[in-house]
Design a protein around this motif. Structure first.
Motif, PDB file in Angstrom:
ATOM      1  N   PHE A 165      -4.113  -0.749  10.676  1.00 48.63           N
ATOM      2  CA  PHE A 165      -4.449  -1.851   9.776  1.00 48.63           C
ATOM      3  C   PHE A 165      -3.825  -1.559   8.416  1.00 48.63           C
ATOM      4  N   LEU A 166      -2.845  -2.361   8.025  1.00 50.00           N
ATOM      5  CA  LEU A 166      -2.143  -2.153   6.760  1.00 50.00           C
ATOM      6  C   LEU A 166      -2.940  -2.710   5.587  1.00 50.00           C
ATOM      7  N   HIS A 167      -2.909  -1.991   4.474  1.00 49.14           N
ATOM      8  CA  HIS A 167      -3.463  -2.489   3.208  1.00 49.14           C
ATOM      9  C   HIS A 167      -2.658  -1.872   2.077  1.00 49.14           C
ATOM     10  N   GLY A 168      -2.990  -2.190   0.860  1.00 49.18           N
ATOM     11  CA  GLY A 168      -2.147  -1.813  -0.268  1.00 49.18           C
ATOM     12  C   GLY A 168      -1.938  -0.328  -0.454  1.00 49.18           C
ATOM     13  N   HIS A 206     -15.044  -7.220   0.437  1.00 49.12           N
ATOM     14  CA  HIS A 206     -15.051  -6.368   1.628  1.00 49.12           C
ATOM     15  C   HIS A 206     -13.639  -5.868   1.948  1.00 49.12           C
ATOM     16  N   PHE A 207     -12.628  -6.490   1.369  1.00 53.34           N
ATOM     17  CA  PHE A 207     -11.244  -6.105   1.632  1.00 53.34           C
ATOM     18  C   PHE A 207     -10.560  -5.538   0.396  1.00 53.34           C
ATOM     19  N   ALA A 267     -16.205  -2.363   0.875  1.00 54.99           N
ATOM     20  CA  ALA A 267     -14.844  -2.096   1.349  1.00 54.99           C
ATOM     21  C   ALA A 267     -14.806  -0.829   2.201  1.00 54.99           C
ATOM     22  N   GLY A 268     -15.603   0.183   1.815  1.00 55.62           N
ATOM     23  CA  GLY A 268     -15.680   1.397   2.616  1.00 55.62           C
ATOM     24  C   GLY A 268     -16.278   1.131   3.986  1.00 55.62           C
ATOM     25  N   LEU A 269     -17.275   0.246   4.033  1.00 49.22           N
ATOM     26  CA  LEU A 269     -17.853  -0.161   5.306  1.00 49.22           C
ATOM     27  C   LEU A 269     -16.811  -0.878   6.162  1.00 49.22           C
ATOM     28  N   MET A 270     -16.049  -1.776   5.533  1.00 50.52           N
ATOM     29  CA  MET A 270     -15.008  -2.491   6.276  1.00 50.52           C
ATOM     30  C   MET A 270     -13.975  -1.512   6.814  1.00 50.52           C
ATOM     31  N   ALA A 271     -13.606  -0.501   6.026  1.00 52.05           N
ATOM     32  CA  ALA A 271     -12.640   0.498   6.487  1.00 52.05           C
ATOM     33  C   ALA A 271     -13.166   1.228   7.720  1.00 52.05           C
ATOM     34  N   ALA A 272     -14.459   1.548   7.740  1.00 51.83           N
ATOM     35  CA  ALA A 272     -15.054   2.208   8.907  1.00 51.83           C
ATOM     36  C   ALA A 272     -15.055   1.273  10.116  1.00 51.83           C
ATOM     37  N   TYR A 273     -15.336   0.002   9.890  1.00 51.46           N
ATOM     38  CA  TYR A 273     -15.312  -1.008  10.960  1.00 51.46           C
ATOM     39  C   TYR A 273     -13.908  -1.122  11.553  1.00 51.46           C
ATOM     40  N   LEU A 274     -12.889  -1.093  10.701  1.00 50.32           N
ATOM     41  CA  LEU A 274     -11.500  -1.187  11.164  1.00 50.32           C
ATOM     42  C   LEU A 274     -11.105   0.064  11.953  1.00 50.32           C
ATOM     43  N   LEU A 283      -1.921 -10.513  -4.126  1.00 46.83           N
ATOM     44  CA  LEU A 283      -2.434  -9.873  -2.916  1.00 46.83           C
ATOM     45  C   LEU A 283      -2.566  -8.363  -3.074  1.00 46.83           C
ATOM     46  N   ASP A 284      -2.162  -7.833  -4.232  1.00 48.20           N
ATOM     47  CA  ASP A 284      -2.114  -6.380  -4.394  1.00 48.20           C
ATOM     48  C   ASP A 284      -3.488  -5.728  -4.502  1.00 48.20           C
ATOM     49  N   ALA A 285      -4.561  -6.523  -4.566  1.00 42.50           N
ATOM     50  CA  ALA A 285      -5.905  -5.942  -4.594  1.00 42.50           C
ATOM     51  C   ALA A 285      -6.460  -5.701  -3.196  1.00 42.50           C
ATOM     52  N   TYR A 286      -5.692  -6.049  -2.172  1.00 39.99           N
ATOM     53  CA  TYR A 286      -6.113  -5.716  -0.803  1.00 39.99           C
ATOM     54  C   TYR A 286      -5.888  -4.215  -0.592  1.00 39.99           C
ATOM     55  N   ARG A 287      -6.824  -3.413  -1.087  1.00 43.12           N
ATOM     56  CA  ARG A 287      -6.732  -1.964  -0.982  1.00 43.12           C
ATOM     57  C   ARG A 287      -8.083  -1.426  -0.524  1.00 43.12           C
ATOM     58  N   LEU A 288      -8.064  -0.675   0.557  1.00 38.48           N
ATOM     59  CA  LEU A 288      -9.298  -0.166   1.128  1.00 38.48           C
ATOM     60  C   LEU A 288      -9.460   1.323   0.826  1.00 38.48           C
ATOM     61  N   PRO A 289     -10.683   1.757   0.527  1.00 34.66           N
ATOM     62  CA  PRO A 289     -10.928   3.199   0.348  1.00 34.66           C
ATOM     63  C   PRO A 289     -11.019   3.887   1.709  1.00 34.66           C
TER      64      PRO A 289
END
Length: 462
Positions: free
Chosen positions: A50-53, A149-150, A280-287, A74-80
């Motif tokens: 899953f690509l992000h910034g 979340h993203f 966002a950290g939760l979303m990263a774990a989900y991904l 779109l540059d704020a699409y960055r996941l921890p």
């Protein structure tokens, strides 16, 4: 650009070619990079990343040796980094607490959309979520919360899309925002008639492209085809008004929000958590959890979708697209609950309870959709116009048989008749006839109405 006039290529035929060959020969091995310009899933050497910034997220977590450069906006699409253990379980608990931030008819569909968005690679997304409410209802803040979340840098004043942006820009942004929530904020048609029509056309173009999963084909001057761009994530929009058109509204799930619906004290707290990157950290774990099972989910999700759509069809939800929207969102909600249960944040009983409640709420929201697109339905508009003509005295209906006696003055008024000093008066024009439950309209009347024509011919029953 960097050497200015200090770099000199001496005059002479072929000198520049010799210089080019010398540079290429003596430079050694030149590094190569593949730079991605979009977010979302990408299959790399058999692994779904899953690509992000800031790189990517794969089956083993963060992937750093990936370069992603996103367009401005779109540059704020960055996941921890994905949350783990107790931190993850706490974040899931906080996520479920969001259901109490506003009425469940708003929060359940909104959160279902958040966890449906990353499943675009599993099954294409053909719906738009739209929060409609007057100013002060906190609709932009709710969309920002979903967007956060993203990326924790998203907030009410920093969202990826806006309806004031040109249609071509929104089209390209929605294409690059793959498998994520893409918020287009502030739909507010105002200004001149031309301005309102332009905004309605742009909304029609983007939402129809989302619903049909197809973009507008274009051709270059030399006859070759240009790339086709269409939304590849889930569009989330908000506004004080709704886009017009029966088919457009049928492609949306419209959430009505009123001032006072949002708990402002709770909102302040969750905004702080969003800014710190918890959601966002939760979303990263989900991904990370989704990544190794993405191929298998294609079949599993499709089976679940078909079963839910079949169940939704039994409710008679009006438009044929509504059961599909309902099943699509419910599938995302079910998958998140499965992830929450496997993470240890909830047990199986709680998972079942959240599922049943969520499904009931989604069905309730789907039932209300008829109110939003009924006004745009051509048959409803036509019947409303007929009733308006009769009520306003611009037309009347006559009985098909002579000597018909009305049962009451109210019944007569329904057909456009008026009682004046003991005698029936027929204002306006004869537009048709009635016979029991049936009404027969003059065939030419709709055409004459469309030309704003109002007749004064006396009817035969005056």
């Amino acid at each position: 650009a960097h050497w200015g006039t200090r770099a000199v290529v001496y005059a002479g035929q072929g000198t520049k070619d010799h210089l080019r060959v010398a540079i290429q020969t003596l430079s050694g091995s030149v590094p190569r990079k593949t730079i991605y310009r979009h977010v979302g899933w990408r299959n790399m050497d058999g692994r779904w990343i899953f690509l992000h910034g800031d790189g990517g997220i794969g089956p083993e977590g963060p992937v750093k040796d990936i370069w992603v450069e996103l367009h401005e906006g779109l540059d704020a699409y960055r996941l921890p980094e994905p949350l783990k253990g107790d931190a993850l379980r706490q974040a899931i608990g906080e996520e479920l607490e969001l259901l109490h931030l506003a009425p469940p008819t708003i929060m359940f569909p909104l959160l279902a959309g958040v966890f449906r968005a990353p499943l675009g690679e599993v099954k294409g997304i053909d719906l738009t979520l739209f929060l409609c409410g007057q100013t002060g209802s906190q609709k932009s803040e709710l969309t920002a919360l979903a967007q956060a979340h993203f990326g924790p840098d998203f907030h009410g004043k920093h969202l990826p899309g806006n309806w004031s942006t040109t249609a071509n820009t929104l089209e390209k942004q929605a294409f690059l925002a793959k498998d994520v929530i893409f918020t287009v904020d502030d739909f507010a048609p105002n200004g001149t008639a031309a301005d309102v029509q332009r905004l309605q056309r742009e909304a029609d173009r983007l939402i129809r492209a989302q619903g049909n999963r197809s973009g507008r084909g274009r051709m270059r001057a030399d006859g070759t085809l240009r790339p086709v761009y269409y939304p590849r994530g889930l569009i989330l929009s908000s506004g004080e008004d709704l886009p017009t058109g029966h088919s457009i509204r049928a492609r949306m799930l419209i959430l009505d929000i009123q001032p006072g619906d949002v708990d402002l004290n709770r909102l302040t707290q969750v905004q702080k958590k969003a800014a710190k990157g918890m959601y966002a950290g939760l979303m990263a774990a989900y991904l990370e959890w989704l990544s190794p099972q993405l191929d298998r989910l294609r079949q599993d999700f499709q089976h679940r979708f078909e079963a839910l759509r079949h169940e939704a069809l039994q409710f008679g939800l009006g438009h044929t697209r509504t059961p599909e929207i309902l099943a699509s969102l419910a599938g995302g909600w079910a998958l998140f609950l499965q992830f929450a249960q496997l993470s240890g944040a909830i047990d199986r009983q709680e998972q079942q309870s959240f599922w049943e409640t969520g499904w009931q709420i989604l069905v309730e929201v789907a039932r209300k959709q008829t109110v939003f697109y009924q006004d745009e339905e051509p048959t409803h508009q036509f019947l409303t116009l007929v009733q308006s003509v009769l009520n306003s005295g611009r037309g009347h209906l006559a009985p098909t048989c002579a000597g018909y006696t009305f049962k009451s003055e109210e019944e007569a008024a329904n057909y456009g008749w008026r009682l004046d000093h003991g005698a029936w008066q027929l204002p306006g024009e004869l537009i048709g006839w009635f016979d029991g439950e049936e009404i027969y309209l003059e065939p030419e009347m709709p055409l004459r109405w469309s030309k704003n024509w109002v007749g004064t011919r006396e009817g035969p029953w005056r």
